[in-house]
Design an enzyme around this catalytic site. Structure first.
Site, PDB file in Angstrom:
ATOM      1  CE  LYS A   1       2.079  -5.410   6.290  1.00 37.53           C
ATOM      2  NZ  LYS A   1       2.089  -4.118   5.570  1.00 37.53           N
TER       3      LYS A   1
ATOM      4  NE  ARG B   1       2.763   7.612  13.991  1.00 41.72           N
ATOM      5  CZ  ARG B   1       2.384   8.686  13.332  1.00 41.72           C
ATOM      6  NH1 ARG B   1       1.696   8.550  12.190  1.00 41.72           N
ATOM      7  NH2 ARG B   1       2.674   9.894  13.791  1.00 41.72           N
TER       8      ARG B   1
ATOM      9  NE  ARG C   1      -3.488   0.318   2.634  1.00 38.35           N
ATOM     10  CZ  ARG C   1      -3.205   1.191   3.606  1.00 38.35           C
ATOM     11  NH1 ARG C   1      -2.279   0.919   4.486  1.00 38.35           N
ATOM     12  NH2 ARG C   1      -3.849   2.329   3.673  1.00 38.35           N
TER      13      ARG C   1
END
Length: 320
Positions: free
Chosen positions: A181, A315, A116
């Site tokens: 992640k 975040r 992204r």
């Protein structure tokens, strides 16, 4: 190249003579093939005189026949590549050339993997899953509402089914193990958004990846690190396809509203204070959840605001 890699996949030493005999080619041809593995695909090799060549460790190669059998059950055709710039880009090219969805593009590696917001998706060879599913959408943009979040649920479900624990989702497109992640999702559209269009669902999963620490700016992990051992990528892709089929059908039948509660229950930052990058001025607030279309709901300065869009980034607010 896959035939040569298949012989080396066990991680043991193989002499040039042995490799040539197995492939029916000269030792010179074997040497050229090994140089290509290193030079073009970036696959490291160990050489020991008198013993031959080996990979640093065993690898699992993608099995075209096994994967095709899996996709045949779903009516998805398979395009399996050794290397592409990006599986999403290849899927979009195939659509532009008249190749009708549904089909899947999978590659052993990507030379220009994309995440992204234009970020690079690090894509070393023979370690991870680089997967793009192209679909035809008859209801235009309306039929895509909340789709990227639903795909996240499918990826999470697949990881749990292969034994990964502590899997969660981060709005809008990331899959985490703990606070690191492990996978990302990128949806790209083409066609008439008011009528018939096509969506390419790109999924990247860190499966057996090692040695890429210096290339990735954020904290990441892999399925291998979670399980304590390597995982056959064919098994994960088959499981992912089953999960995608289930969740895409539910999205078509129920819309995102029917999956919203499940998604919120998996959101790792639910009810936490976060910072949303939205244009020039970041927005600080408490995450309330998502709405019936998948937009983020935040409490900002005592009131609720909603945010959606592919260029937004969330975040944690560590000052809260």
């Amino acid at each position: 190249m896959n035939n040569l890699l298949a012989l080396l996949a066990d991680g043991r030493f193989h002499s040039g003579e042995e490799l040539g005999a197995s492939l029916g080619v000269s030792r010179s041809a074997v040497w050229k093939g090994l140089k290509r593995l290193e030079g073009e695909l970036g696959i490291p090799l160990f050489r020991v005189p008198g013993k031959g060549y080996r990979l640093p460790e065993p690898i699992s190669l993608l099995d075209g026949q096994r994967l095709q059998d899996c996709f045949d059950r779903r009516g998805w055709r398979l395009h399996l590549a050794e290397c592409v710039d990006s599986t999403n880009a290849e899927a979009l090219r195939l659509i532009a050339q008249g190749d009708p969805p549904p089909f899947v593009v999978i590659a052993e590696m990507q030379s220009s993997g994309r995440g992204r917001r234009g970020r690079e998706w690090v894509s070393p060879p023979c370690q991870n899953v680089y997967f793009s599913l192209a679909l035809r959408v008859c209801s235009g943009a309306e039929g895509l509402s909340g789709l990227s979040l639903v795909v996240g649920l499918a990826v999470l479900d697949a990881l749990v089914r292969v034994g990964v624990q502590h899997v969660g989702l981060k709005w809008p497109n990331d899959v985490y193990i703990g606070d690191q992640k492990v996978a990302g999702i990128l949806l790209e559209l083409t066609g008439d958004l008011a009528d018939v269009c096509f969506v390419v669902i790109g999924i990247g999963i860190n499966v057996n990846m090692v040695g890429s620490e210096g290339r990735i700016s954020q904290s990441w992990t892999s399925v291998r690190a979670s399980l304590g051992q390597s995982l056959d990528r064919n098994t994960l892709i088959s499981t992912l396809s089953e999960s995608l089929e289930v969740y895409l059908r539910r999205h078509k039948d129920e819309g995102f509203v029917g999956l919203r509660d499940e998604w919120e229950s998996k959101h790792i930052w639910q009810s936490r204070f976060c910072i949303l990058s939205a244009g020039v001025r970041p927005v600080k607030g408490k995450v309330l959840g998502v709405d019936e279309r998948g937009a983020l709901r935040m409490e900002v300065d005592g009131g609720e605001q909603r945010f959606s869009g592919g260029e937004l980034s969330l975040r944690l607010d560590h000052d809260s």
